[in-house]
Design an enzyme around this catalytic site. Structure first.
Site, PDB file in Angstrom:
ATOM      1  N   PRO A   2     -47.949   0.779  -6.893  1.00 64.97           N
ATOM      2  CA  PRO A   2     -48.328  -0.524  -7.290  1.00 64.97           C
ATOM      3  C   PRO A   2     -48.315  -1.770  -6.480  1.00 64.97           C
ATOM      4  O   PRO A   2     -49.200  -2.525  -6.641  1.00 64.97           O
ATOM      5  CB  PRO A   2     -47.569  -0.759  -8.558  1.00 64.97           C
ATOM      6  CG  PRO A   2     -47.473   0.524  -9.151  1.00 64.97           C
ATOM      7  CD  PRO A   2     -47.607   1.503  -8.051  1.00 64.97           C
ATOM      8  N   GLU A   3     -47.465  -2.167  -5.740  1.00 66.66           N
ATOM      9  CA  GLU A   3     -47.565  -3.557  -5.252  1.00 66.66           C
ATOM     10  C   GLU A   3     -48.436  -3.662  -3.997  1.00 66.66           C
ATOM     11  O   GLU A   3     -48.898  -2.649  -3.486  1.00 66.66           O
ATOM     12  CB  GLU A   3     -46.168  -4.146  -5.061  1.00 66.66           C
ATOM     13  CG  GLU A   3     -45.396  -4.137  -6.375  1.00 66.66           C
ATOM     14  CD  GLU A   3     -44.031  -4.757  -6.286  1.00 66.66           C
ATOM     15  OE1 GLU A   3     -43.919  -5.874  -5.769  1.00 66.66           O
ATOM     16  OE2 GLU A   3     -43.068  -4.136  -6.744  1.00 66.66           O
ATOM     17  N   LYS A  61     -53.439  -6.279  -6.114  1.00 62.79           N
ATOM     18  CA  LYS A  61     -53.253  -4.844  -6.326  1.00 62.79           C
ATOM     19  C   LYS A  61     -54.560  -4.144  -6.669  1.00 62.79           C
ATOM     20  O   LYS A  61     -54.562  -2.940  -6.945  1.00 62.79           O
ATOM     21  CB  LYS A  61     -52.239  -4.630  -7.450  1.00 62.79           C
ATOM     22  CG  LYS A  61     -50.898  -5.317  -7.204  1.00 62.79           C
ATOM     23  CD  LYS A  61     -50.027  -5.331  -8.443  1.00 62.79           C
ATOM     24  CE  LYS A  61     -48.913  -6.357  -8.308  1.00 62.79           C
ATOM     25  NZ  LYS A  61     -48.167  -6.530  -9.574  1.00 62.79           N
ATOM     26  N   HIS A 110     -51.853  15.915 -12.829  1.00 58.62           N
ATOM     27  CA  HIS A 110     -52.433  14.743 -13.472  1.00 58.62           C
ATOM     28  C   HIS A 110     -53.723  14.289 -12.807  1.00 58.62           C
ATOM     29  O   HIS A 110     -54.044  13.108 -12.803  1.00 58.62           O
ATOM     30  CB  HIS A 110     -51.404  13.608 -13.493  1.00 58.62           C
ATOM     31  CG  HIS A 110     -50.132  13.996 -14.174  1.00 58.62           C
ATOM     32  ND1 HIS A 110     -50.076  14.263 -15.523  1.00 58.62           N
ATOM     33  CD2 HIS A 110     -48.884  14.210 -13.704  1.00 58.62           C
ATOM     34  CE1 HIS A 110     -48.840  14.607 -15.845  1.00 58.62           C
ATOM     35  NE2 HIS A 110     -48.095  14.588 -14.753  1.00 58.62           N
ATOM     36  N   ARG A 131     -49.423   8.456 -15.746  1.00 60.00           N
ATOM     37  CA  ARG A 131     -49.353   7.675 -16.993  1.00 60.00           C
ATOM     38  C   ARG A 131     -50.683   7.085 -17.424  1.00 60.00           C
ATOM     39  O   ARG A 131     -50.757   6.474 -18.492  1.00 60.00           O
ATOM     40  CB  ARG A 131     -48.304   6.560 -16.816  1.00 60.00           C
ATOM     41  CG  ARG A 131     -46.902   7.136 -16.616  1.00 60.00           C
ATOM     42  CD  ARG A 131     -45.894   6.072 -16.222  1.00 60.00           C
ATOM     43  NE  ARG A 131     -45.544   5.208 -17.337  1.00 60.00           N
ATOM     44  CZ  ARG A 131     -44.707   4.178 -17.231  1.00 60.00           C
ATOM     45  NH1 ARG A 131     -44.164   3.893 -16.058  1.00 60.00           N
ATOM     46  NH2 ARG A 131     -44.436   3.457 -18.270  1.00 60.00           N
ATOM     47  N   ARG A 287     -38.155  -5.006 -18.312  1.00 55.66           N
ATOM     48  CA  ARG A 287     -37.841  -4.296 -17.082  1.00 55.66           C
ATOM     49  C   ARG A 287     -36.534  -4.836 -16.545  1.00 55.66           C
ATOM     50  O   ARG A 287     -35.645  -5.106 -17.329  1.00 55.66           O
ATOM     51  CB  ARG A 287     -38.987  -4.405 -16.080  1.00 55.66           C
ATOM     52  CG  ARG A 287     -39.505  -5.799 -15.917  1.00 55.66           C
ATOM     53  CD  ARG A 287     -41.013  -5.872 -15.969  1.00 55.66           C
ATOM     54  NE  ARG A 287     -41.636  -5.104 -14.892  1.00 55.66           N
ATOM     55  CZ  ARG A 287     -42.800  -5.397 -14.376  1.00 55.66           C
ATOM     56  NH1 ARG A 287     -43.452  -6.439 -14.810  1.00 55.66           N
ATOM     57  NH2 ARG A 287     -43.324  -4.675 -13.432  1.00 55.66           N
TER      58      ARG A 287
END
Length: 304
Positions: A2-3, A61, A110, A131, A287
């Site tokens: 992610p980042e 991102k 996945h 996910r 979080r």
DNA sequence: ATGACCACCTGCGAGC
DNA sequence: TGCTCGCAGGTGGTCA
């Protein structure tokens, strides 16, 4: 992965291994991975097939590859007005990966989308996402924009590594907002590319508390903060990004190792590398925030 | 209009 | 062994 630094690692991999290749076929194995393409999986595959993937761009991102016409020179400077260009947009969400794999590599558990190319290089592009918070889609772009930025990225602010990032506008936005520092850092419409790790790392570096009201920021403090964000991201990028596990890898499946250099994130109860005080973890927006209670003093309650 | 929350998913480790 | 819970690098839509 992610980042910003992790996405930039992926962008560079695509630039090297995927740009300039013509799409032969697209296989959507999970419709959710393509949900942002509102016309559906078949339309998504149809728009990609036969097109040449251009040089990848990134904002925060998000990353995208302009689609070139078959046989056309890449990024034609005389794009006919009115003729919309298209780009393949990717967001990795929490667990997305873009992998360049040999055709005979076994399918990942996945694996969501497979792109095969019309060449003899023997590799294909795979979107793998445990996910499925991430996804791929094809969007129209302004025909005059040389980067073919998808219109849906318009609401994303420039990131701090972008020469067009406007630090003054960012400072004024902080002053205007009635929110706190970390929320603002995570708000992709104010500054993009910063996520939970690099927000905590930058705040630790400048000794600021995540709950400090943004309205208390002075111009020098904003400058310090933005510099810290840039520095921590540049250092992470130089080490291939941050990965705690195999979910965060480059297009060749390799992990970065900036996790060893983290000063705050994930270091609950470990000594602050500056003053030795135990790093604390606090619940924050579903979080966690990690910070040093001695170096990063909470804001005075009277300040509002 | 702005800010805060929660849903969207799957898997893993800890604790019982 | 196997269950439940809490947690994970993000982002929208929705509510006040």
């Amino acid at each position: 992965m992610p980042e910003l630094p992790e996405v930039e690692v992926v962008r560079r991999g695509l630039e090297r291994w995927v740009a300039g290749r013509r799409v032969a076929s697209v296989e959507v194995r999970h419709p959710r991975a393509v949900r942002r393409h509102t016309a559906g999986p078949a339309d998504f595959a149809g728009r990609l097939t036969g097109r040449v993937l251009g040089a990848p761009h990134r904002r925060g991102k998000y990353l995208w590859l302009p689609l070139e016409e078959p046989g056309a020179a890449p990024e034609p400077r005389d794009a006919s007005p009115g003729r919309a260009r298209e780009s393949l947009l990717a967001h990795l969400g929490m667990s997305g990966q873009l992998l360049v794999q040999p055709h005979d590599a076994p399918d990942e558990t996945h694996l969501r989308v497979r792109v095969r190319f019309a060449d003899a290089l023997g590799t294909e592009l795979r979107f793998v996402d445990q996910r499925t918070f991430g996804g791929l889609s094809v969007h129209e772009a302004d025909p005059h924009d040389p980067e073919a930025t998808p219109s849906v990225v318009a609401h994303i602010a420039r990131d701090p590594m972008d020469p067009a990032f406007d630090e003054d506008a960012f400072h004024l936005a902080l002053r205007r907002r009635r929110t706190t520092l970390k929320r603002a850092l995570l708000d992709q419409s104010l500054i993009s590319g910063v996520g939970n790790i690099y927000a905590d790392e930058a705040l630790w570096r400048v000794r600021m508390h995540y709950d400090r009201p943004t309205a208390t920021m002075t111009r020098p403090r904003t400058a310090e903060l933005v510099s810290a964000v840039r520095e921590v991201m540049a250092e992470a990028l130089a080490q291939g990004g941050t990965s705690f596990d195999s979910l965060y890898v480059n297009v060749n499946g390799e992990s970065g190792y900036f996790d060893r250099s983290l000063d705050a994130y994930g270091r609950q109860d470990e000594p602050c590398r500056r003053c030795g005080t135990a790093i604390r973890r606090r619940p924050f927006m579903n979080r966690s925030s990690y910070y040093c209670p001695a170096c990063q003093r909470p804001p005075r309650p009277s300040v509002r």
